[in-house]
Write a protein that holds these residues in place. Sequence first.
Motif, PDB file in Angstrom:
ATOM      1  N   ARG A  16      25.114  43.697  44.687  1.00  0.00           N
ATOM      2  CA  ARG A  16      24.419  43.246  43.478  1.00  0.00           C
ATOM      3  C   ARG A  16      24.614  44.232  42.334  1.00  0.00           C
ATOM      4  NH1 ARG A  16      18.581  41.391  46.064  1.00  0.00           N
ATOM      5  NH2 ARG A  16      19.306  39.428  47.011  1.00  0.00           N
ATOM      6  N   ARG A  17      24.572  45.505  42.658  1.00  0.00           N
ATOM      7  CA  ARG A  17      24.727  46.523  41.620  1.00  0.00           C
ATOM      8  C   ARG A  17      26.172  46.628  41.148  1.00  0.00           C
ATOM      9  NH1 ARG A  17      21.291  49.150  45.332  1.00  0.00           N
ATOM     10  NH2 ARG A  17      23.058  50.313  46.192  1.00  0.00           N
ATOM     11  N   LEU A  18      27.109  46.481  42.055  1.00  0.00           N
ATOM     12  CA  LEU A  18      28.518  46.676  41.712  1.00  0.00           C
ATOM     13  C   LEU A  18      29.056  45.569  40.814  1.00  0.00           C
ATOM     14  CD1 LEU A  18      29.831  47.887  45.175  1.00  0.00           C
ATOM     15  CD2 LEU A  18      29.743  49.247  43.077  1.00  0.00           C
ATOM     16  N   GLY A  19      28.656  44.340  41.074  1.00  0.00           N
ATOM     17  CA  GLY A  19      29.055  43.228  40.214  1.00  0.00           C
ATOM     18  C   GLY A  19      30.389  42.618  40.548  1.00  0.00           C
ATOM     19  N   SER A  20      31.486  43.292  40.254  1.00  0.00           N
ATOM     20  CA  SER A  20      32.805  42.674  40.389  1.00  0.00           C
ATOM     21  C   SER A  20      33.211  42.537  41.858  1.00  0.00           C
ATOM     22  CB  SER A  20      33.869  43.488  39.648  1.00  0.00           C
ATOM     23  OG  SER A  20      34.253  44.632  40.383  1.00  0.00           O
ATOM     24  N   LEU A  21      33.966  41.499  42.151  1.00  0.00           N
ATOM     25  CA  LEU A  21      34.447  41.288  43.509  1.00  0.00           C
ATOM     26  C   LEU A  21      35.306  42.459  43.970  1.00  0.00           C
ATOM     27  CD1 LEU A  21      34.955  39.600  46.062  1.00  0.00           C
ATOM     28  CD2 LEU A  21      36.827  38.469  44.817  1.00  0.00           C
ATOM     29  N   GLU A  22      36.160  42.969  43.080  1.00  0.00           N
ATOM     30  CA  GLU A  22      37.053  44.061  43.476  1.00  0.00           C
ATOM     31  C   GLU A  22      36.262  45.292  43.903  1.00  0.00           C
ATOM     32  OE1 GLU A  22      39.484  41.360  40.909  1.00  0.00           O
ATOM     33  OE2 GLU A  22      37.469  42.203  40.798  1.00  0.00           O
ATOM     34  N   ALA A  23      35.238  45.626  43.145  1.00  0.00           N
ATOM     35  CA  ALA A  23      34.425  46.792  43.502  1.00  0.00           C
ATOM     36  C   ALA A  23      33.712  46.575  44.824  1.00  0.00           C
ATOM     37  CB  ALA A  23      33.422  47.084  42.392  1.00  0.00           C
ATOM     38  N   VAL A  24      33.258  45.350  45.066  1.00  0.00           N
ATOM     39  CA  VAL A  24      32.576  45.046  46.324  1.00  0.00           C
ATOM     40  C   VAL A  24      33.556  45.111  47.491  1.00  0.00           C
ATOM     41  CG1 VAL A  24      31.326  43.279  47.615  1.00  0.00           C
ATOM     42  CG2 VAL A  24      30.775  43.689  45.211  1.00  0.00           C
ATOM     43  N   LEU A  25      34.748  44.606  47.311  1.00  0.00           N
ATOM     44  CA  LEU A  25      35.752  44.692  48.372  1.00  0.00           C
ATOM     45  C   LEU A  25      36.091  46.145  48.691  1.00  0.00           C
ATOM     46  CD1 LEU A  25      38.040  41.726  47.306  1.00  0.00           C
ATOM     47  CD2 LEU A  25      36.850  41.917  49.505  1.00  0.00           C
ATOM     48  N   ASP A  26      36.149  46.980  47.677  1.00  0.00           N
ATOM     49  CA  ASP A  26      36.355  48.415  47.925  1.00  0.00           C
ATOM     50  C   ASP A  26      35.240  48.970  48.800  1.00  0.00           C
ATOM     51  OD1 ASP A  26      38.682  48.510  46.420  1.00  0.00           O
ATOM     52  OD2 ASP A  26      37.696  49.288  44.616  1.00  0.00           O
ATOM     53  N   GLN A  27      33.999  48.595  48.484  1.00  0.00           N
ATOM     54  CA  GLN A  27      32.861  49.050  49.289  1.00  0.00           C
ATOM     55  C   GLN A  27      32.948  48.508  50.712  1.00  0.00           C
ATOM     56  OE1 GLN A  27      28.435  49.199  48.074  1.00  0.00           O
ATOM     57  NE2 GLN A  27      28.578  47.201  49.099  1.00  0.00           N
ATOM     58  N   GLU A  28      33.279  47.235  50.843  1.00  0.00           N
ATOM     59  CA  GLU A  28      33.376  46.635  52.170  1.00  0.00           C
ATOM     60  C   GLU A  28      34.461  47.301  53.008  1.00  0.00           C
ATOM     61  OE1 GLU A  28      31.798  42.092  51.174  1.00  0.00           O
ATOM     62  OE2 GLU A  28      33.944  42.471  51.447  1.00  0.00           O
ATOM     63  N   ARG A  48      40.048  49.925  40.841  1.00  0.00           N
ATOM     64  CA  ARG A  48      40.913  50.801  40.040  1.00  0.00           C
ATOM     65  C   ARG A  48      42.137  50.042  39.559  1.00  0.00           C
ATOM     66  NH1 ARG A  48      43.046  54.295  44.035  1.00  0.00           N
ATOM     67  NH2 ARG A  48      44.547  52.580  44.290  1.00  0.00           N
ATOM     68  N   ASP A  49      42.763  49.292  40.471  1.00  0.00           N
ATOM     69  CA  ASP A  49      43.967  48.547  40.095  1.00  0.00           C
ATOM     70  C   ASP A  49      43.649  47.479  39.058  1.00  0.00           C
ATOM     71  OD1 ASP A  49      45.215  50.107  41.986  1.00  0.00           O
ATOM     72  OD2 ASP A  49      45.340  48.504  43.509  1.00  0.00           O
ATOM     73  N   ALA A  50      42.502  46.799  39.219  1.00  0.00           N
ATOM     74  CA  ALA A  50      42.113  45.759  38.243  1.00  0.00           C
ATOM     75  C   ALA A  50      41.887  46.373  36.880  1.00  0.00           C
ATOM     76  CB  ALA A  50      40.853  45.052  38.725  1.00  0.00           C
ATOM     77  N   SER A  51      41.300  47.550  36.836  1.00  0.00           N
ATOM     78  CA  SER A  51      41.055  48.232  35.567  1.00  0.00           C
ATOM     79  C   SER A  51      42.361  48.648  34.912  1.00  0.00           C
ATOM     80  CB  SER A  51      40.156  49.455  35.790  1.00  0.00           C
ATOM     81  OG  SER A  51      39.969  50.171  34.605  1.00  0.00           O
ATOM     82  N   ALA A  52      43.302  49.091  35.735  1.00  0.00           N
ATOM     83  CA  ALA A  52      44.578  49.556  35.204  1.00  0.00           C
ATOM     84  C   ALA A  52      45.413  48.431  34.602  1.00  0.00           C
ATOM     85  CB  ALA A  52      45.376  50.266  36.304  1.00  0.00           C
TER      86      ALA A  52
END
Length: 357
Positions: free
Chosen positions: A280-292, A351-355
């Motif tokens: 919920r805090r992370l928001g983006s799918l990419e950030a959540v996948l990194d956490q997972e 990181r890749d999505a941001s880049a």
Amino acid sequence: MNNEDPVLVHTEGRIRHITLNRPRAINALTHTMVLRIDEALAAAERDDSVTAVLLSGAGERGLCAGGDIRAIYEDARAGGSTSVDFWRDEYRLNARIARFPKPYVALMDGIVMGGGVGVSAHGSIRIVTERSRVAMPETGIGFVPDVGGTHLLASAPGELGTHLALTGDAVGAGDALLCGLADHFVPSEHLVDLSRDVAGCTTSAEIVATVRRYATAPPVGALAAHRDWIDACYAADSVEEIVDRLQNCGVPAAKETAETILVKSPTALKVTLASVRGARRLGSLEAVLDQEFRVSCAAFTRPDLVEGVRAQIIDKDRNPQWSPARLAQVSSADVAGFFEPLGDRELGLARDASATG
């Protein structure tokens, strides 16, 4: 196209069909299948003659029952690392599906669990039927919802996602729609006709209109009637307090749910709650996948995953011996250890999505 291939790819009209083809295993995903799907999507994205992709599963039992749990079990027992490589590519595929620039139509018919949710529920047009049973059942095998599942569940109304994450309960079409795991209900008897008509579409708008023409009102789900106690009980800050509220709120269904939760892995339960709240805090799918990915790598080295698969899938005695055995024995430090950065082994999707902008 070899009909023995685990993933079949063919084009009908302007639609690229991707069919998961391990029907005896309810199309459980292997690493080879993940790479083949990714390859098919990359080709479809480049091909201007392809308007959309349609994902389906071979056989009558379901789209996909998840990852190949037996292979993960054997790998973990042997102290291997092929499962980590599998998850790295699988989670990248989940992100690709979510960002796919053309309509991605997923026929979520029958069993859709774990990795099956990952290859379908991130799509842009998600269709369930009266046969659909959608679930993230990982806590029952000492694991934690992954494949972007915590992102999806964190976005569900109220605390419905927390409920599904901790219990691992499977839901039908109505509840899948309520929780945001699907978009349309189409009776299974019409899927063949829908697929045929979609093949004749030349634009995204035509595909959407065709799906809507087949869509009807879903069967009534079960969760809406239980929102009051679900939202109140699962808003607690810890699994222990959630269970306490469920046991003492005076609702028989809530007390039964507490009993369901208490047979799951105590460690997996606590890490799952932290994962959903973190998503919920992370928001983006990419950030959540990194956490997972961090969580999955940690879970792979813990005893509950092997023990959970042994009890549920291998020996089928349904009597896992969790370590530790009780919620009170799982400390905050134990949970935090699942979220530790991996250094140069990070997945790096955010990181890749941001880049790339």
